[in-house]
Write a protein that holds these residues in place. Structure first.
Motif, PDB file in Angstrom:
ATOM      1  N   THR A   1     -34.649  18.177 -28.080  1.00  0.00           N
ATOM      2  CA  THR A   1     -34.946  17.929 -29.489  1.00  0.00           C
ATOM      3  C   THR A   1     -34.170  16.687 -29.928  1.00  0.00           C
ATOM      4  O   THR A   1     -33.343  16.164 -29.176  1.00  0.00           O
ATOM      5  CB  THR A   1     -34.494  19.125 -30.352  1.00  0.00           C
ATOM      6  N   LEU A   2     -34.413  16.242 -31.145  1.00  0.00           N
ATOM      7  CA  LEU A   2     -33.611  15.173 -31.735  1.00  0.00           C
ATOM      8  C   LEU A   2     -32.398  15.842 -32.368  1.00  0.00           C
ATOM      9  O   LEU A   2     -32.538  16.600 -33.327  1.00  0.00           O
ATOM     10  CB  LEU A   2     -34.423  14.430 -32.799  1.00  0.00           C
ATOM     11  N   ASN A   3     -31.227  15.627 -31.794  1.00  0.00           N
ATOM     12  CA  ASN A   3     -30.014  16.278 -32.289  1.00  0.00           C
ATOM     13  C   ASN A   3     -29.239  15.318 -33.187  1.00  0.00           C
ATOM     14  O   ASN A   3     -28.806  14.258 -32.746  1.00  0.00           O
ATOM     15  CB  ASN A   3     -29.142  16.740 -31.122  1.00  0.00           C
ATOM     16  N   TYR A   4     -29.070  15.721 -34.443  1.00  0.00           N
ATOM     17  CA  TYR A   4     -28.414  14.896 -35.452  1.00  0.00           C
ATOM     18  C   TYR A   4     -26.947  15.291 -35.598  1.00  0.00           C
ATOM     19  O   TYR A   4     -26.640  16.456 -35.833  1.00  0.00           O
ATOM     20  CB  TYR A   4     -29.094  15.067 -36.816  1.00  0.00           C
TER      21      TYR A   4
ATOM     22  N   ALA B   1     -34.100  18.567 -34.552  1.00  0.00           N
ATOM     23  CA  ALA B   1     -35.397  18.339 -35.185  1.00  0.00           C
ATOM     24  C   ALA B   1     -36.453  18.002 -34.146  1.00  0.00           C
ATOM     25  O   ALA B   1     -36.145  17.426 -33.099  1.00  0.00           O
ATOM     26  CB  ALA B   1     -35.281  17.200 -36.192  1.00  0.00           C
ATOM     27  N   VAL B   2     -37.697  18.372 -34.454  1.00  0.00           N
ATOM     28  CA  VAL B   2     -38.814  17.993 -33.593  1.00  0.00           C
ATOM     29  C   VAL B   2     -39.905  17.264 -34.390  1.00  0.00           C
ATOM     30  O   VAL B   2     -40.830  16.722 -33.803  1.00  0.00           O
ATOM     31  CB  VAL B   2     -39.431  19.211 -32.851  1.00  0.00           C
ATOM     32  N   ALA B   3     -39.788  17.232 -35.720  1.00  0.00           N
ATOM     33  CA  ALA B   3     -40.809  16.606 -36.562  1.00  0.00           C
ATOM     34  C   ALA B   3     -40.161  15.968 -37.791  1.00  0.00           C
ATOM     35  O   ALA B   3     -39.070  16.375 -38.199  1.00  0.00           O
ATOM     36  CB  ALA B   3     -41.822  17.663 -37.006  1.00  0.00           C
TER      37      ALA B   3
ATOM     38  N   VAL C   1     -31.415  11.685 -28.493  1.00  0.00           N
ATOM     39  CA  VAL C   1     -32.817  11.966 -28.180  1.00  0.00           C
ATOM     40  C   VAL C   1     -32.944  12.501 -26.752  1.00  0.00           C
ATOM     41  O   VAL C   1     -32.078  12.263 -25.919  1.00  0.00           O
ATOM     42  CB  VAL C   1     -33.713  10.715 -28.398  1.00  0.00           C
ATOM     43  N   PRO C   2     -34.029  13.235 -26.452  1.00  0.00           N
ATOM     44  CA  PRO C   2     -34.181  13.794 -25.100  1.00  0.00           C
ATOM     45  C   PRO C   2     -34.121  12.712 -24.025  1.00  0.00           C
ATOM     46  O   PRO C   2     -34.648  11.613 -24.202  1.00  0.00           O
ATOM     47  CB  PRO C   2     -35.569  14.441 -25.139  1.00  0.00           C
ATOM     48  N   GLY C   3     -33.476  13.050 -22.912  1.00  0.00           N
ATOM     49  CA  GLY C   3     -33.387  12.130 -21.789  1.00  0.00           C
ATOM     50  C   GLY C   3     -34.744  11.963 -21.126  1.00  0.00           C
ATOM     51  O   GLY C   3     -35.577  12.852 -21.163  1.00  0.00           O
ATOM     52  N   TYR C   4     -34.936  10.805 -20.529  1.00  0.00           N
ATOM     53  CA  TYR C   4     -36.185  10.560 -19.823  1.00  0.00           C
ATOM     54  C   TYR C   4     -35.914  10.474 -18.332  1.00  0.00           C
ATOM     55  O   TYR C   4     -34.781  10.298 -17.903  1.00  0.00           O
ATOM     56  CB  TYR C   4     -36.873   9.294 -20.336  1.00  0.00           C
TER      57      TYR C   4
ATOM     58  N   TRP D   1     -42.518  15.705 -25.763  1.00  0.00           N
ATOM     59  CA  TRP D   1     -41.333  14.864 -25.996  1.00  0.00           C
ATOM     60  C   TRP D   1     -41.759  13.445 -26.336  1.00  0.00           C
ATOM     61  O   TRP D   1     -41.225  12.830 -27.246  1.00  0.00           O
ATOM     62  CB  TRP D   1     -40.438  14.823 -24.771  1.00  0.00           C
ATOM     63  N   ALA D   2     -42.712  12.916 -25.550  1.00  0.00           N
ATOM     64  CA  ALA D   2     -43.161  11.535 -25.757  1.00  0.00           C
ATOM     65  C   ALA D   2     -43.707  11.365 -27.178  1.00  0.00           C
ATOM     66  O   ALA D   2     -43.401  10.381 -27.859  1.00  0.00           O
ATOM     67  CB  ALA D   2     -44.210  11.153 -24.725  1.00  0.00           C
ATOM     68  N   LYS D   3     -44.492  12.326 -27.630  1.00  0.00           N
ATOM     69  CA  LYS D   3     -45.052  12.265 -28.989  1.00  0.00           C
ATOM     70  C   LYS D   3     -43.939  12.358 -30.033  1.00  0.00           C
ATOM     71  O   LYS D   3     -43.926  11.617 -31.014  1.00  0.00           O
ATOM     72  CB  LYS D   3     -46.074  13.393 -29.176  1.00  0.00           C
ATOM     73  N   MET D   4     -42.974  13.260 -29.800  1.00  0.00           N
ATOM     74  CA  MET D   4     -41.857  13.424 -30.727  1.00  0.00           C
ATOM     75  C   MET D   4     -41.057  12.119 -30.822  1.00  0.00           C
ATOM     76  O   MET D   4     -40.693  11.672 -31.918  1.00  0.00           O
ATOM     77  CB  MET D   4     -40.960  14.574 -30.251  1.00  0.00           C
ATOM     78  N   LEU D   5     -40.774  11.492 -29.661  1.00  0.00           N
ATOM     79  CA  LEU D   5     -40.000  10.245 -29.651  1.00  0.00           C
ATOM     80  C   LEU D   5     -40.767   9.109 -30.307  1.00  0.00           C
ATOM     81  O   LEU D   5     -40.198   8.341 -31.083  1.00  0.00           O
ATOM     82  CB  LEU D   5     -39.630   9.861 -28.216  1.00  0.00           C
ATOM     83  N   GLU D   6     -42.062   9.004 -29.999  1.00  0.00           N
ATOM     84  CA  GLU D   6     -42.851   7.932 -30.600  1.00  0.00           C
ATOM     85  C   GLU D   6     -42.874   8.082 -32.123  1.00  0.00           C
ATOM     86  O   GLU D   6     -42.701   7.106 -32.857  1.00  0.00           O
ATOM     87  CB  GLU D   6     -44.276   7.922 -30.048  1.00  0.00           C
ATOM     88  N   THR D   7     -43.037   9.302 -32.590  1.00  0.00           N
ATOM     89  CA  THR D   7     -43.033   9.549 -34.037  1.00  0.00           C
ATOM     90  C   THR D   7     -41.698   9.122 -34.637  1.00  0.00           C
ATOM     91  O   THR D   7     -41.645   8.422 -35.654  1.00  0.00           O
ATOM     92  CB  THR D   7     -43.303  11.040 -34.334  1.00  0.00           C
ATOM     93  N   PHE D   8     -40.602   9.517 -33.987  1.00  0.00           N
ATOM     94  CA  PHE D   8     -39.268   9.165 -34.489  1.00  0.00           C
ATOM     95  C   PHE D   8     -39.068   7.654 -34.496  1.00  0.00           C
ATOM     96  O   PHE D   8     -38.679   7.070 -35.511  1.00  0.00           O
ATOM     97  CB  PHE D   8     -38.192   9.852 -33.639  1.00  0.00           C
ATOM     98  N   PHE D   9     -39.324   6.994 -33.360  1.00  0.00           N
ATOM     99  CA  PHE D   9     -39.062   5.555 -33.257  1.00  0.00           C
ATOM    100  C   PHE D   9     -39.963   4.726 -34.171  1.00  0.00           C
ATOM    101  O   PHE D   9     -39.590   3.642 -34.594  1.00  0.00           O
ATOM    102  CB  PHE D   9     -39.198   5.068 -31.814  1.00  0.00           C
ATOM    103  N   THR D  10     -41.154   5.238 -34.483  1.00  0.00           N
ATOM    104  CA  THR D  10     -42.073   4.457 -35.313  1.00  0.00           C
ATOM    105  C   THR D  10     -41.975   4.781 -36.800  1.00  0.00           C
ATOM    106  O   THR D  10     -42.365   3.968 -37.622  1.00  0.00           O
ATOM    107  CB  THR D  10     -43.544   4.643 -34.858  1.00  0.00           C
ATOM    108  N   THR D  11     -41.456   5.959 -37.154  1.00  0.00           N
ATOM    109  CA  THR D  11     -41.485   6.335 -38.569  1.00  0.00           C
ATOM    110  C   THR D  11     -40.125   6.432 -39.252  1.00  0.00           C
ATOM    111  O   THR D  11     -40.071   6.391 -40.479  1.00  0.00           O
ATOM    112  CB  THR D  11     -42.211   7.694 -38.770  1.00  0.00           C
ATOM    113  N   SER D  12     -39.033   6.569 -38.486  1.00  0.00           N
ATOM    114  CA  SER D  12     -37.731   6.730 -39.144  1.00  0.00           C
ATOM    115  C   SER D  12     -37.345   5.463 -39.896  1.00  0.00           C
ATOM    116  O   SER D  12     -37.169   4.401 -39.288  1.00  0.00           O
ATOM    117  CB  SER D  12     -36.643   7.079 -38.126  1.00  0.00           C
TER     118      SER D  12
END
Length: 193
Positions: A61-64, A12-14, A76-79, A92-103
């Protein structure tokens, strides 16, 4: 934990792509090339469910992965070392921030560091980022088989100090090669799911 079933579900990316079945999620985050895929495979008793690579930055991507039809691991993608363009890193940063703040299902994050080395500036940033968003964090120091057991406490102390770890956060030493720390890590994960 006895893993009877583990399967890759989606990349997933969104948020619209996140599974919406209400199952708990445990995210796994770490610097590129820290052994995240090997750790996942060892925990799940699989050889290659999570793909390992000699090339850092493979996970983009976010791999489930659904475990026992009960919860998800989210890789989650490596940094850090990933050799990708600046625009890709920003995505990636935007994708991770969205995931960490909204999941709403994210129960804890397993942050993976390398026991052999002091935490990188990216490791420190990630830890503080997770704390800022009030995400419970389990710090796992991989590659424990690469140093002698007599040096474990010294290396743990460096990691705890450099990350400025909260007292309630666990630090677990782990080896994907030998399975050292596997049961302890499962106990820590189980306390959140």
């Amino acid at each position: 934990m006895k893993v009877n079933q583990a399967e890759f579900i989606i990349s997933a990316v969104a948020p619209s792509q996140y599974p919406d079945d209400g199952l708990s999620e445990i995210a796994l985050a770490g610097r590129s090339n820290v052994g995240k895929s090997s750790l996942i495979n060892r925990l799940l008793n699989r050889k290659s469910l999570a793909r390992t690579s000699q090339r850092p930055g493979k996970t983009q991507t976010l791999n489930y992965y659904k475990i026992n039809d009960a919860f998800y691991f989210v890789d989650v993608p490596g940094y850090g070392y990933a050799k990708v363009s600046k625009s890709e890193k920003q995505a990636w940063a935007k994708m991770l921030e969205t995931f960490f703040t909204t999941s709403k299902q994210l129960k804890a994050v397993v942050q993976i560091v390398d026991l052999r080395h002091p935490p990188s500036k990216e490791d420190i940033q990630m830890y503080h980022y997770l704390k800022y968003f009030d995400r419970p964090t389990i710090v796992v120091a991989t590659k424990a088989d690469k140093i002698s057991k007599g040096k474990y406490e010294k290396h743990k102390k460096v990691i705890k100090t450099d990350l400025q770890m909260d007292k309630e956060d666990a630090i677990i030493l782990f080896s994907s090669q030998s399975g050292y720390g596997k049961d302890q890590l499962w106990r820590a994960i189980n306390s959140y799911i």
